[in-house]
Every structure is written in structure tokens, then in C-alpha cells.
Scaffold this active site. Sequence first.
Site, mmCIF file in Angstrom:
data_model
loop_
_atom_site.group_PDB
_atom_site.id
_atom_site.type_symbol
_atom_site.label_atom_id
_atom_site.label_comp_id
_atom_site.label_asym_id
_atom_site.label_seq_id
_atom_site.Cartn_x
_atom_site.Cartn_y
_atom_site.Cartn_z
ATOM 1 N N HIS A 105 -7.920 -2.341 -6.104
ATOM 2 C CA HIS A 105 -8.949 -3.367 -5.983
ATOM 3 C C HIS A 105 -9.014 -4.028 -4.614
ATOM 4 O O HIS A 105 -9.913 -4.835 -4.362
ATOM 5 C CB HIS A 105 -8.772 -4.433 -7.071
ATOM 6 C CG HIS A 105 -10.053 -4.926 -7.634
ATOM 7 N ND1 HIS A 105 -10.142 -5.638 -8.806
ATOM 8 C CD2 HIS A 105 -11.341 -4.803 -7.203
ATOM 9 C CE1 HIS A 105 -11.399 -5.937 -9.070
ATOM 10 N NE2 HIS A 105 -12.148 -5.447 -8.102
ATOM 11 N N ASP A 132 -11.856 -8.746 -14.733
ATOM 12 C CA ASP A 132 -10.488 -8.512 -14.267
ATOM 13 C C ASP A 132 -9.522 -9.355 -15.095
ATOM 14 O O ASP A 132 -9.897 -10.415 -15.615
ATOM 15 C CB ASP A 132 -10.391 -8.927 -12.792
ATOM 16 C CG ASP A 132 -9.270 -8.246 -12.031
ATOM 17 O OD1 ASP A 132 -8.201 -8.031 -12.625
ATOM 18 O OD2 ASP A 132 -9.454 -7.959 -10.832
ATOM 19 N N HIS A 134 -6.974 -10.487 -13.442
ATOM 20 C CA HIS A 134 -6.406 -11.293 -12.359
ATOM 21 C C HIS A 134 -7.512 -11.960 -11.541
ATOM 22 O O HIS A 134 -8.594 -11.389 -11.359
ATOM 23 C CB HIS A 134 -5.563 -10.416 -11.425
ATOM 24 C CG HIS A 134 -4.523 -9.609 -12.132
ATOM 25 N ND1 HIS A 134 -4.794 -8.356 -12.650
ATOM 26 C CD2 HIS A 134 -3.227 -9.880 -12.402
ATOM 27 C CE1 HIS A 134 -3.689 -7.883 -13.227
ATOM 28 N NE2 HIS A 134 -2.729 -8.775 -13.081
ATOM 29 N N ASP A 136 -7.205 -12.577 -8.302
ATOM 30 C CA ASP A 136 -7.188 -11.895 -7.001
ATOM 31 C C ASP A 136 -7.555 -12.822 -5.853
ATOM 32 O O ASP A 136 -8.282 -12.448 -4.934
ATOM 33 C CB ASP A 136 -8.111 -10.667 -7.026
ATOM 34 C CG ASP A 136 -7.540 -9.537 -7.870
ATOM 35 O OD1 ASP A 136 -6.341 -9.580 -8.186
ATOM 36 O OD2 ASP A 136 -8.288 -8.606 -8.219
ATOM 37 N N HIS A 149 -4.169 -5.800 -3.030
ATOM 38 C CA HIS A 149 -5.081 -5.713 -4.170
ATOM 39 C C HIS A 149 -5.090 -7.006 -4.985
ATOM 40 O O HIS A 149 -5.950 -7.177 -5.852
ATOM 41 C CB HIS A 149 -4.771 -4.491 -5.049
ATOM 42 C CG HIS A 149 -3.557 -4.597 -5.911
ATOM 43 N ND1 HIS A 149 -3.357 -3.771 -6.994
ATOM 44 C CD2 HIS A 149 -2.462 -5.387 -5.855
ATOM 45 C CE1 HIS A 149 -2.197 -4.063 -7.575
ATOM 46 N NE2 HIS A 149 -1.643 -5.030 -6.888
ATOM 47 N N ASP A 236 -12.527 -4.097 -12.788
ATOM 48 C CA ASP A 236 -11.136 -3.662 -12.742
ATOM 49 C C ASP A 236 -10.772 -3.240 -14.162
ATOM 50 O O ASP A 236 -10.906 -4.024 -15.102
ATOM 51 C CB ASP A 236 -10.256 -4.818 -12.281
ATOM 52 C CG ASP A 236 -8.807 -4.426 -12.050
ATOM 53 O OD1 ASP A 236 -8.266 -3.657 -12.869
ATOM 54 O OD2 ASP A 236 -8.207 -4.898 -11.066
ATOM 55 N N ASP A 238 -8.113 -3.065 -15.649
ATOM 56 C CA ASP A 238 -7.141 -3.899 -16.352
ATOM 57 C C ASP A 238 -7.776 -5.137 -16.985
ATOM 58 O O ASP A 238 -7.087 -5.922 -17.662
ATOM 59 C CB ASP A 238 -5.946 -4.255 -15.468
ATOM 60 C CG ASP A 238 -6.240 -5.286 -14.373
ATOM 61 O OD1 ASP A 238 -7.213 -6.030 -14.453
ATOM 62 O OD2 ASP A 238 -5.441 -5.341 -13.404
ATOM 63 N N GLU A 281 -8.911 0.396 -10.033
ATOM 64 C CA GLU A 281 -7.543 0.363 -10.553
ATOM 65 C C GLU A 281 -7.273 1.339 -11.695
ATOM 66 O O GLU A 281 -6.269 1.211 -12.398
ATOM 67 C CB GLU A 281 -7.156 -1.063 -10.998
ATOM 68 C CG GLU A 281 -7.124 -2.075 -9.882
ATOM 69 C CD GLU A 281 -5.900 -1.970 -8.967
ATOM 70 O OE1 GLU A 281 -5.017 -1.142 -9.240
ATOM 71 O OE2 GLU A 281 -5.845 -2.725 -7.981
#
Length: 320
Positions: A105, A132, A134, A136, A149, A236, A238, A281
Amino acid sequence: MSKSQKTAPERVSLIGAPTDVGAGRRGSSMGPEALRVAGLHKMLRGLGMEVVDRGDLIGPLNPEEKPVNGYRNLKEVAAWNGLVRDAMYEALKDGDFPILMGGDHCLAVGSIAGVAKHCHEAGKSLSVLWLDAHADFNTPDTSPSGNIHGMPIACLAGHGPKELTGLGHAVPILDPTNVIQVGIRSVDAAEKELVAENGLTVYDMRQIDEHGMRRVMDMALAKAAEAGGHMHVSFDVDFLDPSIAPGVPTTVPGGPNYREAQLCMEMIYDSGLTCSLDIMELNPAFDRGNMTAELAVELVSSLFGEQTLARTHSNRKYSL
């Protein structure tokens, strides 16, 4: 399933960025090919779009160095993001809908820099829907690893090394108040303050639990519509619960389930706002039989209008 009555893009460009240079675990470099094997291009053609696979970008190998001044592999990360920026910009300039197939990412810095340059020249505003686990928004002072990332939103908002913050047409590349994050459930302690200070709109998993995915996406898409112009979706993998999507390097339990993810993507399509997309990702090294790549392709098909029944969407239109 049948294609919706809404208009899909006439032409889609697939851009592969096979690198894991910004991540702490290897394998995301295999993500673009996993998406091809899962039939991404065939699915898009089946929805009536012309698909141009522009192939994979060729950048530096992952040197797997230790962090220097808080950043791991900064030189290589900057090189990859420059390539991605140019590829996304050229695809948009050609009138295509670009899909960046990551890759980790960190590449969102270049992807969104290319989109932002296009929007600036076209006189359009830009919003980013960030799906996502996260936020980030780390910096060297807040990141426990130095892996870039975990820093792309911070870099886009002007908090980062000049090698990355300077990739766009301006600094900051993106107004952080036009970032809408959904599905967040892992934010480092010091990172939380930066997210709040910079004015991101964040719908974490508690809000999804309390209000449901429909209400959260209504609010998220209404916010994007307020910004007007061009909405970029950065997906993403995840974002999804690892029980259905194990093929990522940084799994976080408690993410959206299959039906919640489908509804999210269907509502993104219904909004009519999306003009570019990242798929990030995906890591086949952690996957089981390419199941995560296949699920990602299925979800992207919903984002492009695949659905069980034709619908009018009269109650799902967001005004620009």
C-alpha cells in the site's frame, strides 16, 4: 448474476505494480499476477468493458534494508511510486478507468499523486475512499517498523520525506479532509493523534457494528459527494476479515464479513462516483488456493455493477 443498468466505464486499464518494497513481509509482489489468474480481466470484459492490460511496471528490487532515519527502503519506494504516478496519470489522460494492481500500500502515494495531477489539470476536486484495516497515517516518529506501507496517507497529506511528498503537482498532494476511511481497526497510539489533527473522516469497525454497513456507507459516500468531482477508491485487501481473506501480510481480526463487503462494493457502484481504483496488499504467500484473489475479483465485480437483480438505484444516488 446480471449486470446493472448503470453505465460502466467504456475502457479499463490494468496496471501491475509487483513490489513489496514498502512492506515488512515479502510476497505482495505476486499480487498482480494472482489477480490475473483469478480472472480480473475476464470479469471486466464480461461486464461489457474494453480491458487493456498495460502489463507490469519494472522497478527496483526489494533490498530488505533496515530503516534509515525512520524509513525502510525509501529510495526504492520513491522509485516505484514515481512509476505508478506516471502510469495512473497516463491512463486517465487516455480517458481510461485505471486499476492499479499492487503491490503493497505504499504505492498509493504514487497512484493518488497521478490521479491528483489529472484532477488538477481537469479542474476537478478529488476525494479518496480508503478501505483498510489501518489508518496508514504513520510517520517516522510514530511508526514502530519504518515500513512505508503504513505511511501513505501521511505522505499524501504532506507529512513525510520530500522524495514522496514531492511526487505530486503540489504539497500536500491531497487535502486530508477529503479522505474517508472505512473498516479501520488497527491504529498505532501516536498515530491516532495525527489522524484527528489532520481532519480525516474515519468510520471504524465500532461504527459499522453499531450502525451497520449500509448507514456507514451512506455517510461515507455522502461525504465523498460533497467533495465532488473524482472519487478514487483504494482497496487494501486486509479491509476484509481474515477468515474470508487470509492472503494479506497484516491480518487484523474483526473486519467486514462477506455480505458486509459485498454491500460496501455495491453501494460504491450505486453512487456513480468512482473513477479510479487500487487493489492493494494481496499476498499469495499467505493465501490458500488463491481464494483471497478470487474474492477480491468478485468484490471488484460488484464495484463495477455485477448484482443479483437489475435495480433502479433511485434511493442510492449521490448528487455532485
